[in-house]
Structures are given as C-alpha cells and as structure tokens.
Motif scaffolding. Structure first.
Motif, short mmCIF file in Angstrom:
data_model
loop_
_atom_site.label_atom_id
_atom_site.label_comp_id
_atom_site.label_asym_id
_atom_site.label_seq_id
_atom_site.Cartn_x
_atom_site.Cartn_y
_atom_site.Cartn_z
N THR A 156 0.84 -1.19 0.00
CA THR A 156 0.00 0.00 0.00
C THR A 156 0.88 1.25 0.00
OG1 THR A 156 -1.74 -1.17 1.21
CG2 THR A 156 -1.83 1.23 1.22
N ALA A 157 0.53 2.20 -0.84
CA ALA A 157 1.38 3.37 -1.04
C ALA A 157 1.28 4.35 0.13
CB ALA A 157 1.00 4.08 -2.33
N ALA A 158 2.42 4.89 0.54
CA ALA A 158 2.45 5.99 1.48
C ALA A 158 2.03 7.26 0.74
CB ALA A 158 3.86 6.15 2.05
N ASP A 168 -10.32 -1.58 -7.57
CA ASP A 168 -11.16 -0.65 -6.81
C ASP A 168 -10.42 0.61 -6.39
OD1 ASP A 168 -13.33 -2.44 -6.94
OD2 ASP A 168 -12.55 -3.56 -5.23
N GLY A 169 -9.43 1.02 -7.17
CA GLY A 169 -8.73 2.28 -6.90
C GLY A 169 -7.75 2.25 -5.76
N LYS A 170 -7.34 1.06 -5.33
CA LYS A 170 -6.35 0.98 -4.25
C LYS A 170 -5.02 1.54 -4.72
CE LYS A 170 -8.40 -3.11 -2.05
NZ LYS A 170 -8.18 -4.54 -1.70
N LYS A 171 -4.39 2.35 -3.89
CA LYS A 171 -3.11 2.96 -4.23
C LYS A 171 -1.97 2.06 -3.75
CE LYS A 171 -5.10 7.58 -3.76
NZ LYS A 171 -5.08 8.85 -3.01
N MET A 172 -1.19 1.59 -4.70
CA MET A 172 -0.09 0.69 -4.40
C MET A 172 1.23 1.31 -4.85
SD MET A 172 -2.00 -1.60 -3.07
CE MET A 172 -0.82 -2.92 -2.74
N ALA A 173 2.32 0.82 -4.28
CA ALA A 173 3.63 1.34 -4.64
C ALA A 173 4.63 0.19 -4.70
CB ALA A 173 4.09 2.37 -3.62
N LEU A 174 5.56 0.30 -5.64
CA LEU A 174 6.67 -0.63 -5.75
C LEU A 174 7.83 -0.05 -4.96
CD1 LEU A 174 8.16 -3.08 -7.03
CD2 LEU A 174 8.61 -1.60 -9.01
N VAL A 201 3.80 0.40 -14.24
CA VAL A 201 4.22 -0.75 -13.43
C VAL A 201 3.16 -1.81 -13.56
CG1 VAL A 201 4.78 -1.59 -11.12
CG2 VAL A 201 5.46 0.73 -11.79
N ASN A 202 3.56 -3.00 -13.99
CA ASN A 202 2.58 -4.08 -14.17
C ASN A 202 1.42 -3.66 -15.07
OD1 ASN A 202 4.21 -5.36 -12.37
ND2 ASN A 202 2.76 -5.38 -10.68
N ASN A 203 1.73 -2.85 -16.08
CA ASN A 203 0.74 -2.37 -17.03
C ASN A 203 -0.24 -1.38 -16.42
OD1 ASN A 203 -1.53 -3.23 -19.46
ND2 ASN A 203 0.64 -3.19 -19.96
N GLU A 204 0.06 -0.86 -15.25
CA GLU A 204 -0.77 0.16 -14.61
C GLU A 204 0.00 1.49 -14.63
OE1 GLU A 204 -3.78 -0.31 -13.74
OE2 GLU A 204 -3.92 -2.48 -13.69
N PRO A 205 -0.68 2.62 -14.92
CA PRO A 205 0.01 3.90 -14.99
C PRO A 205 0.59 4.32 -13.65
CG PRO A 205 -2.37 4.19 -15.13
CD PRO A 205 -2.12 2.73 -15.24
N LEU A 206 1.80 4.85 -13.71
CA LEU A 206 2.51 5.28 -12.52
C LEU A 206 2.28 6.77 -12.29
CD1 LEU A 206 4.59 4.48 -10.29
CD2 LEU A 206 6.38 5.20 -11.89
#
Length: 288
Positions: A156-158, A168-174, A201-206
């Motif tokens: 989960t993104a800070a 569902d719009g969850k904000k994730m971070a690498l 990232v993983n085909n999702e816009p950063l």
C-alpha cells in the motif's frame, strides 16, 4: 488501450511526459530479462513468454512487420511464446508471437512470467553507488518503450510515494531505493533505473505524489491566472518563470473550451496546462 494511427496511447502519454532521445537501438544488456542473441532470433525456438494485459481494453491489437494492424485481436490475460529480440515497429518495441504478428510492449503485463516496468524515456542503468553500469566498455542503456522485469515488493502506497492504482482504486507502490537523492527501481542484482524514467508498473500507470512545473507566459503576458475547481479565475495570480508543485489533474468544460487543470499542491486552486512551460516527467493522478 486505444490506438491512433498504429501508435499506442500509452506510448503517446510517455512521450508527452518527457523529451526522450530518438536513438532506438537495443540495450547492451538484458539484466533481469534473458539474454537474446542473433542466433536465437534466427531460430524457430521460442525465446520466452509474454502475457498481454492492457489496462484499458478487453482486446489487444496485433501488428505486422510493416506496422499495419491485423484483423486478429487477442484477449487480456492471454500468454504467448515470443521469438527473437524485440522489434521496433511504429516507434514502439514489439514482441513477435507468430509469423508476421507482433504485440506492442504497451500491451504486455508480464515477460517470462514476471511483472514488468515500461520505460518512458531512454534510461541508463545505475549501480547502488549511483554510477552508470557498463558492459564491454559501453554504458548500459534501456531504450524508450522497452519493458524490463524488476525486483522488489509491492505494498500500500504511502502519501508521498510513486503509486499506481489497482483493484477498486487501491493505491499501491513498488519499493524504491534512494541513491544520491533520486528514487530508483531495482531491475536486478546491483542494477537500478530512475523512477522518473518509468511510466507503467505491471501495465498500470505510474503517478507521482506531486511534480514541480515551471510556468510560461499566459497569452504573452507574464501574469499567469489561477482557477478554482469550476474553471473560474480567482484573485490570485502567479508569474511566468515561477515553479509550482502540482499534485492532481482534472478536465472541465469552461464555456466553449475544455480545460485541463493541474491542482496546486496544498491548495484548492489550479493552473491551466497551457500555461505550463515545462511539463512534469511523471503524471499526477486525476482528481478523486
């Protein structure tokens, strides 16, 4: 993914976010990706596998070597064997999945069973000390529109992280590594690329938590207007040449005009994209 004249919207977005060099040769080293040689490319034996997973379309276009879209379309989640080295078609790298059939990197979600980063700008590879990696006395460079596997964890993104949206719009971070004040993604043992050179990232816009932009003149005037959430000007004005932190975007109708506004970080006010002289390297997320 929508396509215009054979060029993916993902690539168009990547080009618009930053000026990328136009030299388009293959990188000197595959790093996490398997080594691809001319001999391998000449054989019928597959080099590896790709999985398509475009985040905007249920089907993906296939191209021939001349860059024309073929009638065949493939569903998201389909895995193919690919053959040889990536080929540049319509200014984007592609993977050959059959005779005269190529899939663009912008539609690929995994390479050889592992998740990928999409390179927005030509990107040198660095070691943990911030020095550019070399091979055979040449600096290792990943070209724009290449994809590369990465190492690291997703969580989960800070609030200040580079993030992407998933279910569902969850904000994730690498996970990233800070080297000499810059954020990097790991793509292998002691091999890193700058986050600012990655757009997916993983085909999702950063998206960046915020970006700094430089204002230009507004209709040749040094005073730059500021807008409210409805696109109406407010009493506040800014000056051409000043730097502003922006953290969101929104598109609104203003009379007969459609405005793309960038939200000023920490404020409820906005600036017009047309008044920005230097666009950010990374996108900022659409306003929620």
């Amino acid at each position: 993914m929508f396509y215009i004249a054979g060029i993916s919207m993902k690539l168009i977005k990547s080009i618009s976010l930053a000026a990328a060099a136009l030299s388009l040769t293959a990188p000197a080293i595959a790093l996490v990706n398997p080594s691809i040689t001319t001999a391998q490319a000449a054989t019928k034996k597959s080099t590896g596998t790709i999985t398509v997973g475009d985040n905007n379309s249920s089907v993906i276009g296939v191209y021939n070597a001349a860059g024309k879209q073929k009638n065949q379309k493939i569903k998201n989640g389909t895995t193919f064997k690919y053959y040889g080295a990536p080929k540049l078609i319509n200014n984007e790298y592609t993977y050959k999945i059959a005779k005269d059939k190529y899939v663009p990197t912008s539609a690929i979600s995994t390479l050889n069973g592992k998740s990928v980063l999409y390179i927005a700008n030509n990107s040198y590879v660095y070691d943990k000390n911030g020095k550019r990696v070399t091979k055979n006395s040449k600096r290792v460079l990943l070209r724009r529109s290449r994809i590369v596997n990465y190492t690291g964890s997703i969580k989960t993104a800070a609030s200040d992280a580079y993030r992407f949206l998933v279910n569902d719009g969850k904000k994730m971070a690498l996970s990233t590594k800070t080297i000499k004040g810059h954020q990097y993604y790991s793509i292998g043992k002691n091999a890193y690329i700058r986050v600012s050179n990655v757009s997916y990232v993983n085909n999702e816009p950063l998206y960046a938590a915020y970006q700094t932009v430089t204002l230009g003149k507004h209709s040749n005037e040094s005073k730059v207007p500021v807008y409210d959430a409805e696109g109406k000007t407010v009493s506040q004005e800014l000056t051409a040449g000043s730097k502003v932190n922006v953290d969101r975007t929104k598109t609104i109708k203003n009379g007969d005009q459609t405005l793309t506004l960038y939200g000023i970080k920490g404020q409820k006010s906005y600036i017009d994209m047309n008044d920005i002289a230097t666009m950010p390297n990374l996108a900022v997320a659409p306003e929620e």
